[in-house]
Enzyme design. Structure first.
Site, PDB file in Angstrom:
ATOM      1  N   SER A 148      81.791  12.957  41.533  1.00 14.75           N
ATOM      2  CA  SER A 148      82.550  11.891  42.173  1.00 14.75           C
ATOM      3  C   SER A 148      83.020  12.349  43.560  1.00 14.75           C
ATOM      4  O   SER A 148      82.207  12.620  44.443  1.00 14.75           O
ATOM      5  CB  SER A 148      83.699  11.453  41.270  1.00 14.75           C
ATOM      6  OG  SER A 148      84.227  10.219  41.684  1.00 14.75           O
ATOM      7  N   ASP A 202      77.853   2.621  36.427  1.00 14.13           N
ATOM      8  CA  ASP A 202      79.031   3.150  37.124  1.00 14.13           C
ATOM      9  C   ASP A 202      79.699   2.044  37.931  1.00 14.13           C
ATOM     10  O   ASP A 202      79.094   1.460  38.829  1.00 14.13           O
ATOM     11  CB  ASP A 202      78.605   4.297  38.050  1.00 14.13           C
ATOM     12  CG  ASP A 202      79.778   5.114  38.565  1.00 14.13           C
ATOM     13  OD1 ASP A 202      80.887   4.572  38.682  1.00 14.13           O
ATOM     14  OD2 ASP A 202      79.566   6.304  38.870  1.00 14.13           O
ATOM     15  N   HIS A 233      80.863   6.079  34.747  1.00 16.05           N
ATOM     16  CA  HIS A 233      81.316   7.133  35.669  1.00 16.05           C
ATOM     17  C   HIS A 233      81.707   8.340  34.828  1.00 16.05           C
ATOM     18  O   HIS A 233      82.875   8.533  34.487  1.00 16.05           O
ATOM     19  CB  HIS A 233      82.501   6.617  36.489  1.00 16.05           C
ATOM     20  CG  HIS A 233      82.810   7.440  37.703  1.00 16.05           C
ATOM     21  ND1 HIS A 233      81.924   7.599  38.746  1.00 16.05           N
ATOM     22  CD2 HIS A 233      83.921   8.151  38.046  1.00 16.05           C
ATOM     23  CE1 HIS A 233      82.470   8.363  39.681  1.00 16.05           C
ATOM     24  NE2 HIS A 233      83.669   8.717  39.272  1.00 16.05           N
TER      25      HIS A 233
END
Length: 253
Positions: A148, A202, A233
Site C-alpha cells: 500500500s 481492491d 486490499h
C-alpha cells in the site's frame, strides 16, 4: 507460518493506532520521526537485505510474518528490515493520527499528493539502503518492497536510488509523483526488475492505479512481474509464493 497462509494487512478504513507507536510532538510535522526499524536475520552473516515497508495505520511488525513465510535458503542468510512510519494526522481519515509515511489529501490518491511528506519518507528510506551498503551488503543484493503506502514508497525510493538494486516489490500500491519520476529516476535503476501485485477487488487502491504504474514501468524498460489476485486490499498466500519465486531469481543473479 507457511507460504500458503493468508496474510491480512490493515487498510485505513479499519485501523486502531497503538499509543506505543505515537511519536509526534507538539511541533507538528517537523517533530515526526520514524521509529527504529525492526530487523530479522535468517542466519549469521547475511548476504542480502530485504526492506519491507508497511502501509497506512500499520507497523513494521505487521509485515514480519512475510519473512517467516518466505523460503530463501538458496540465497543464504538474509537480513529483513521492517521500518516504522511516524504517526501523523491523515486528512482522508478526518485528521486522525496514525502511522503514515505521508499524508493522504484526497480519496483519489493521484489527484492531490503530499509531496513534502513523500520526499521526507523517501530520504529516510534511502538512508536505510545506505545503511545496508555500509554494512557490506552490495546494493545489487538489496530489495526494497512494501504494501500500500509501502509500495508507493518502494517505487519512489527504489527508482531514485543512486546505485543499482536487486529489485523493487510493490504490493497493492501505486506510483507516487508519477509526473516527476521520469526525470528523477536514476540511470542506475532504469532496468531494475519490479514485482507488482494487486487485488482485483481492491477498493482502497484501485487496480487502475496499479495498472498505471505497470504501464509507466514497462514504458521505461523495466522487467515487470505483474500479478492480479482475487482479493481485496490485503496480502494472500498465493501472492507470497509468487513473490518468493521472484526474490530468488533477483537475488540469485
Amino acid at each position: 507460518m507457511t507460504a500458503s497462509a493468508s496474510l491480512i494487512m490493515y487498510d485505513y478504513t479499519r485501523t486502531m493506532v497503538s499509543s506505543s507507536v505515537m511519536n509526534v510532538d507538539e511541533k507538528g510535522e517537523q517533530g515526526m520521526k520514524p521509529l527504529k526499524a525492526l530487523e530479522v536475520e535468517t542466519g549469521q552473516n547475511p548476504v542480502a537485505s530485504i526492506i519491507l515497508i508497511h502501509g497506512l495505520g500499520a507497523s513494521g511488525r505487521d509485515l514480519a510474518p512475510i519473512a517467516q513465510a518466505l523460503d530463501l535458503r538458496s540465497i543464504g542468510a538474509v537480513r529483513f528490515i521492517f521500518p516504522n512510519a511516524p504517526v501523523r494526522p491523515v486528512s482522508v481519515c478526518g485528521g486522525e493520527r496514525m502511522p503514515a509515511w505521508y499524508d493522504l489529501l484526497a480519496p483519489n490518491l493521484l489527484l492531490r499528493e503530499d509531496e513534502p511528506g513523500l520526499r521526507n519518507a523517501h530520504a529516510y528510506l534511502a538512508s536505510l539502503i545506505d545503511q545496508e551498503v555500509a554494512r557490506s551488503i552490495p546494493s545489487r543484493r538489496i530489495v526494497i518492497g512494501g504494501f500500500s503506502q509501502g509500495c508507493a514508497m518502494s517505487l519512489m525510493t527504489g527508482l531514485r536510488y543512486s546505485s543499482p538494486l536487486a529489485g523493487i516489490a510493490g504490493l497493492s500500491g501505486y506510483l507516487p509523483l508519477a509526473g516527476q519520476t521520469g526525470r528523477e529516476a536514476t540511470e542506475a535503476n532504469r532496468a531494475t526488475p519490479v514485482f507488482l501485485a494487486h487485488g482485483e477487488g481492491d477498493t482502497v487502491v484501485p487496480l487502475a492505479a496499479a495498472r498505471l504504474a505497470r504501464d509507466w514501468l514497462h514504458a521505461e524498460g523495466h522487467d515487470v512481474a505483474w500479478h492480479v489476485y482475487p482479493m481485496a486490499h490485503e496480502i494472500i498466500g498465493a501472492e507470497i509464493v509468487d513473490l518468493n519465486v521472484w526474490l530468488v531469481n533477483c537475488l540469485s543473479s
